[in-house]
Motif scaffolding. Structure first.
Motif, PDB file in Angstrom:
ATOM      1  N   PHE A 128       0.833  -1.203   0.000  1.00  0.00           N
ATOM      2  CA  PHE A 128       0.000   0.000   0.000  1.00  0.00           C
ATOM      3  C   PHE A 128       0.866   1.251   0.000  1.00  0.00           C
ATOM      4  CE2 PHE A 128      -1.584   3.390   2.747  1.00  0.00           C
ATOM      5  CZ  PHE A 128      -2.693   3.805   2.018  1.00  0.00           C
ATOM      6  N   SER A 129       1.896   1.245   0.837  1.00  0.00           N
ATOM      7  CA  SER A 129       2.748   2.429   0.956  1.00  0.00           C
ATOM      8  C   SER A 129       3.428   2.743  -0.367  1.00  0.00           C
ATOM      9  CB  SER A 129       3.817   2.202   2.035  1.00  0.00           C
ATOM     10  OG  SER A 129       3.206   1.848   3.241  1.00  0.00           O
ATOM     11  N   LEU A 130       3.882   1.704  -1.037  1.00  0.00           N
ATOM     12  CA  LEU A 130       4.584   1.914  -2.304  1.00  0.00           C
ATOM     13  C   LEU A 130       3.636   2.442  -3.384  1.00  0.00           C
ATOM     14  CD1 LEU A 130       7.468   1.489  -3.431  1.00  0.00           C
ATOM     15  CD2 LEU A 130       6.654  -0.662  -4.391  1.00  0.00           C
ATOM     16  N   SER A 131       2.457   1.824  -3.481  1.00  0.00           N
ATOM     17  CA  SER A 131       1.569   2.169  -4.592  1.00  0.00           C
ATOM     18  C   SER A 131       0.754   3.435  -4.340  1.00  0.00           C
ATOM     19  CB  SER A 131       0.629   0.996  -4.883  1.00  0.00           C
ATOM     20  OG  SER A 131      -0.176   0.743  -3.754  1.00  0.00           O
ATOM     21  N   ARG A 132       0.396   3.694  -3.083  1.00  0.00           N
ATOM     22  CA  ARG A 132      -0.517   4.806  -2.820  1.00  0.00           C
ATOM     23  C   ARG A 132       0.175   6.038  -2.233  1.00  0.00           C
ATOM     24  NH1 ARG A 132      -6.059   4.836  -3.997  1.00  0.00           N
ATOM     25  NH2 ARG A 132      -6.307   6.027  -2.088  1.00  0.00           N
ATOM     26  N   VAL A 133       1.338   5.842  -1.612  1.00  0.00           N
ATOM     27  CA  VAL A 133       1.988   6.989  -0.966  1.00  0.00           C
ATOM     28  C   VAL A 133       3.300   7.354  -1.668  1.00  0.00           C
ATOM     29  CG1 VAL A 133       2.919   7.894   1.193  1.00  0.00           C
ATOM     30  CG2 VAL A 133       0.965   6.345   1.258  1.00  0.00           C
ATOM     31  N   ILE A 134       4.178   6.364  -1.807  1.00  0.00           N
ATOM     32  CA  ILE A 134       5.541   6.694  -2.234  1.00  0.00           C
ATOM     33  C   ILE A 134       5.597   7.057  -3.731  1.00  0.00           C
ATOM     34  CG2 ILE A 134       7.908   5.858  -2.400  1.00  0.00           C
ATOM     35  CD1 ILE A 134       7.329   4.078   0.014  1.00  0.00           C
ATOM     36  N   LEU A 135       5.074   6.187  -4.582  1.00  0.00           N
ATOM     37  CA  LEU A 135       5.183   6.468  -6.019  1.00  0.00           C
ATOM     38  C   LEU A 135       4.413   7.730  -6.428  1.00  0.00           C
ATOM     39  CD1 LEU A 135       5.178   2.885  -7.576  1.00  0.00           C
ATOM     40  CD2 LEU A 135       7.097   4.427  -7.151  1.00  0.00           C
ATOM     41  N   PRO A 136       3.141   7.894  -5.986  1.00  0.00           N
ATOM     42  CA  PRO A 136       2.484   9.176  -6.307  1.00  0.00           C
ATOM     43  C   PRO A 136       3.212  10.362  -5.678  1.00  0.00           C
ATOM     44  CG  PRO A 136       0.878   7.590  -5.473  1.00  0.00           C
ATOM     45  CD  PRO A 136       2.230   6.993  -5.262  1.00  0.00           C
ATOM     46  N   GLY A 137       3.802  10.118  -4.488  1.00  0.00           N
ATOM     47  CA  GLY A 137       4.534  11.182  -3.801  1.00  0.00           C
ATOM     48  C   GLY A 137       5.771  11.613  -4.556  1.00  0.00           C
ATOM     49  N   VAL A 138       6.467  10.640  -5.151  1.00  0.00           N
ATOM     50  CA  VAL A 138       7.663  10.969  -5.947  1.00  0.00           C
ATOM     51  C   VAL A 138       7.262  11.885  -7.106  1.00  0.00           C
ATOM     52  CG1 VAL A 138       9.353  10.017  -7.546  1.00  0.00           C
ATOM     53  CG2 VAL A 138       9.000   8.922  -5.340  1.00  0.00           C
ATOM     54  N   LEU A 139       6.165  11.535  -7.768  1.00  0.00           N
ATOM     55  CA  LEU A 139       5.710  12.348  -8.902  1.00  0.00           C
ATOM     56  C   LEU A 139       5.283  13.745  -8.447  1.00  0.00           C
ATOM     57  CD1 LEU A 139       3.591   9.704 -10.846  1.00  0.00           C
ATOM     58  CD2 LEU A 139       5.830  10.611 -11.471  1.00  0.00           C
ATOM     59  N   LEU A 140       4.457  13.754  -7.396  1.00  0.00           N
ATOM     60  CA  LEU A 140       3.916  15.026  -6.911  1.00  0.00           C
ATOM     61  C   LEU A 140       5.030  15.962  -6.436  1.00  0.00           C
ATOM     62  CD1 LEU A 140       1.186  16.440  -6.302  1.00  0.00           C
ATOM     63  CD2 LEU A 140       1.307  15.473  -4.012  1.00  0.00           C
ATOM     64  N   ASN A 141       5.924  15.420  -5.595  1.00  0.00           N
ATOM     65  CA  ASN A 141       6.993  16.251  -5.047  1.00  0.00           C
ATOM     66  C   ASN A 141       8.051  16.564  -6.096  1.00  0.00           C
ATOM     67  OD1 ASN A 141       6.673  16.553  -1.869  1.00  0.00           O
ATOM     68  ND2 ASN A 141       5.832  14.593  -2.487  1.00  0.00           N
ATOM     69  N   GLY A 142       8.221  15.650  -7.067  1.00  0.00           N
ATOM     70  CA  GLY A 142       9.151  15.907  -8.167  1.00  0.00           C
ATOM     71  C   GLY A 142       8.720  17.124  -8.972  1.00  0.00           C
ATOM     72  N   LEU A 143       7.400  17.291  -9.112  1.00  0.00           N
ATOM     73  CA  LEU A 143       6.880  18.449  -9.839  1.00  0.00           C
ATOM     74  C   LEU A 143       7.260  19.762  -9.149  1.00  0.00           C
ATOM     75  CD1 LEU A 143       3.249  17.353 -10.812  1.00  0.00           C
ATOM     76  CD2 LEU A 143       5.131  17.827 -12.374  1.00  0.00           C
ATOM     77  N   PHE A 144       7.249  19.706  -7.801  1.00  0.00           N
ATOM     78  CA  PHE A 144       7.512  20.932  -7.043  1.00  0.00           C
ATOM     79  C   PHE A 144       9.001  21.145  -6.751  1.00  0.00           C
ATOM     80  CE2 PHE A 144       3.017  20.267  -6.161  1.00  0.00           C
ATOM     81  CZ  PHE A 144       2.518  21.561  -6.266  1.00  0.00           C
ATOM     82  N   ALA A 145       9.827  20.144  -7.037  1.00  0.00           N
ATOM     83  CA  ALA A 145      11.249  20.230  -6.685  1.00  0.00           C
ATOM     84  C   ALA A 145      11.931  21.468  -7.282  1.00  0.00           C
ATOM     85  CB  ALA A 145      11.968  18.950  -7.101  1.00  0.00           C
ATOM     86  N   PRO A 146      11.713  21.776  -8.583  1.00  0.00           N
ATOM     87  CA  PRO A 146      12.372  22.975  -9.128  1.00  0.00           C
ATOM     88  C   PRO A 146      11.971  24.256  -8.397  1.00  0.00           C
ATOM     89  CG  PRO A 146      11.538  21.586 -10.898  1.00  0.00           C
ATOM     90  CD  PRO A 146      10.996  21.020  -9.630  1.00  0.00           C
ATOM     91  N   LEU A 147      10.699  24.325  -7.988  1.00  0.00           N
ATOM     92  CA  LEU A 147      10.225  25.506  -7.265  1.00  0.00           C
ATOM     93  C   LEU A 147      10.953  25.639  -5.920  1.00  0.00           C
ATOM     94  CD1 LEU A 147       8.106  27.831  -6.971  1.00  0.00           C
ATOM     95  CD2 LEU A 147       6.643  26.148  -5.855  1.00  0.00           C
ATOM     96  N   PHE A 148      11.015  24.536  -5.183  1.00  0.00           N
ATOM     97  CA  PHE A 148      11.711  24.563  -3.892  1.00  0.00           C
ATOM     98  C   PHE A 148      13.195  24.892  -4.089  1.00  0.00           C
ATOM     99  CE2 PHE A 148       8.004  22.119  -2.432  1.00  0.00           C
ATOM    100  CZ  PHE A 148       7.772  22.739  -1.221  1.00  0.00           C
ATOM    101  N   HIS A 149      13.766  24.349  -5.148  1.00  0.00           N
ATOM    102  CA  HIS A 149      15.177  24.599  -5.419  1.00  0.00           C
ATOM    103  C   HIS A 149      15.430  26.082  -5.648  1.00  0.00           C
ATOM    104  CE1 HIS A 149      18.761  24.662  -8.174  1.00  0.00           C
ATOM    105  NE2 HIS A 149      19.244  24.073  -7.104  1.00  0.00           N
ATOM    106  N   ARG A 150      14.554  26.706  -6.421  1.00  0.00           N
ATOM    107  CA  ARG A 150      14.707  28.141  -6.698  1.00  0.00           C
ATOM    108  C   ARG A 150      14.575  28.948  -5.408  1.00  0.00           C
ATOM    109  NH1 ARG A 150      13.077  30.076 -12.558  1.00  0.00           N
ATOM    110  NH2 ARG A 150      14.581  31.583 -11.919  1.00  0.00           N
TER     111      ARG A 150
END
Lengths: 168, 301
Positions: A128-150
């Motif tokens: 459950f953690s892998l499919s519902r939390v971690i993988l969607p989380g990687v995508l979601l947070n990956g989208l925001f990573a450039p913003l946080f980096h800036r």
């Protein structure tokens, strides 16, 4: 002296994660404000600066959580370690490295968090953690990573210009 | 240019070891006084921020008609919840009466669901018991806790049951600050509640699953369980009142080779949309290690 700046900043981040960001997300994944801040701060300033933020930020997150105190600090320290390493300079431009580090850091963070929960006797569902939390989380947070980096680059420049220091 | 001294290079490792020690001491219960003191400092900040976030959110809802419709919808929903709870409670009484009639010389003056009447979500109930608004969710995505804005100053204590929407059980208080309390929701993976099926009176244990769903376990194989059965707290163990609504059976899981059967439940509450909760303060749980864990205090020399 430096902690007078670091602690309030990280406290605000922890409070906003608890009050606002824990309730916004996709499936069971959320924008993990503290993880992203520690990760990108380590990416910009190096492992040692990130480790201090990871330790304090993790304790603050645990204060607002029902989980074991110290568990999030351990997970965030691993994130700081990955984010601050000088490896992968040959991987390509900053953007590519940032995305790879975000994915690895996020994955490592959740694995450590789940191991801590399992170690302290709480039930853990890896599937459950892998499919519902971690993988969607990687995508979601990956989208925001450039913003946080800036944001972190901006903060870093501002701090250096004013001669402040947000590390120990 | 970042200067690195030999002392600094050990810092992450030192912090990791300190973090590990904090974790161990926390699990041993030695850090409770420190954590309580920190809650005194940080809880007001969380309350204020929650209020600000909520106020800011309200500013976006400026269209009057939308607001009115929403309020009306909430009122109707609340009424439906109340009537549903009342209906189930009356059916519960009916089942109990039938049971009592079948037993000769059986006298029970135990007032089932005495303090979970249909008006508990109303204003009167908030005068009698502390009502708390949910001010924060757990930042850890694997834990199902919420923070409410009532605490020790309002008479809240560890182990007290927390309900919402009438007689629907939301969870139990697990940590109390001066003006806030942490509630472990039924859906938390570490939550376990002694329960029974409303009509057949079959008992079992409702446990939260890591994915946030509920499962009733340890139901004897020879008992009949049907989809749609209502599940209530059984009161066994004395840590929760009897008769609070837990959920409804949606799937029965029965394997011939297993000792017990299990059932998947649809929770009575939508745990992601909790707003106002009610803490039942006049229920005195039987003291157990689980309900009132006392952290071991280090002996002073």
């Amino acid at each position: 002296m430096n902690l007078y700046l670091t602690v309030p900043l990280l406290t605000l981040i922890a409070v906003f994660q608890s009050v606002l960001f824990s309730q916004l997300g996709f499936q069971d994944a959320h924008v993990e404000l503290m993880v992203m801040v520690v990760l990108t701060w380590s990416f910009v300033r190096g492992m040692e600066a990130g480790a201090v933020w990871a330790f304090i930020g993790g304790l603050l997150i645990d204060l607002f959580s029902g989980g074991p105190l110290g568990g999030t600090s351990l997970a965030l320290l691993v994130v700081a370690f990955l984010g601050g390493l000088q490896w992968g300079r040959s991987l390509g431009p900053t953007f590519i490295r940032l995305i790879i580090v975000t994915a690895l850091g996020f994955l490592a963070y959740h694995i450590i968090l789940l191991l801590v929960l399992a170690w302290t006797g709480r039930p853990v569902s890896w599937g459950f953690s892998l499919s519902r939390v971690i993988l969607p989380g990687v995508l979601l947070n990956g989208l925001f990573a450039p913003l946080f980096h800036r944001l972190m680059v901006w903060l870093d420049r501002r701090i250096r210009r004013q001669g402040l220091n947000l590390s120990l | 240019m970042i200067r690195r001294s030999p002392r600094r290079s050990w810092l992450p490792l030192v912090l990791f070891i300190v973090g590990l020690l904090i974790l161990v001491f926390h699990e041993a219960g030695y850090l409770s006084p420190v954590e309580n003191a920190l809650h005194y400092v940080f809880d007001p900040l969380q309350r204020v921020t929650s209020g600000l976030v909520r106020s800011t959110g309200d500013m976006f809802h400026t269209v009057r008609e939308v607001r009115e419709l929403r309020a009306e919808l909430e009122t109707l929903r609340s009424r439906v919840d109340t009537l549903t709870a009342e209906n189930i409670r009356l059916q519960e009484y009916e089942a109990e009466v039938q049971q009592l009639r079948s037993l000769l010389n059986f006298v029970s003056d135990y007032p089932i669901s005495a303090f979970v009447g249909a008006d508990v979500v109303g204003r009167e109930a908030c005068d009698q018991f502390p009502c708390g608004d949910v001010v924060g969710a757990d930042p850890n995505p694997y834990l199902r806790y919420v923070t409410i804005n009532v605490g020790a100053q309002q008479g809240v204590e560890k182990g007290m049951p927390v309900v919402s929407g009438g007689a629907m059980l939301a969870g139990r208080v697990v940590q109390v600050g001066p003006r806030t309390a942490q509630v472990q929701l039924l859906s938390d993976g570490d939550s376990a509640v002694a329960s029974l099926l409303k009509l057949s009176r079959v008992t079992g244990l409702v446990v939260g699953q890591p994915d946030g769903t509920l499962r009733m376990e340890y139901i004897p194989q020879d008992e009949e369980v049907n989809e749609g059965d209502i599940v209530l707290t059984s009161g066994l163990g004395g840590v929760l009142p009897k008769g609070l609504i837990v959920g409804q059976v949606t799937e029965v899981q029965q394997m011939d080779y297993e000792l017990f059967q299990a059932a998947v439940l649809r929770p009575a509450l939508d745990f992601s949309r909790l707003e106002t909760l009610l803490v039942i303060t006049d229920f005195e749980p039987v003291p157990t290690d689980e309900a009132t864990p006392e952290p071991p205090m280090p002996e002073s020399e």
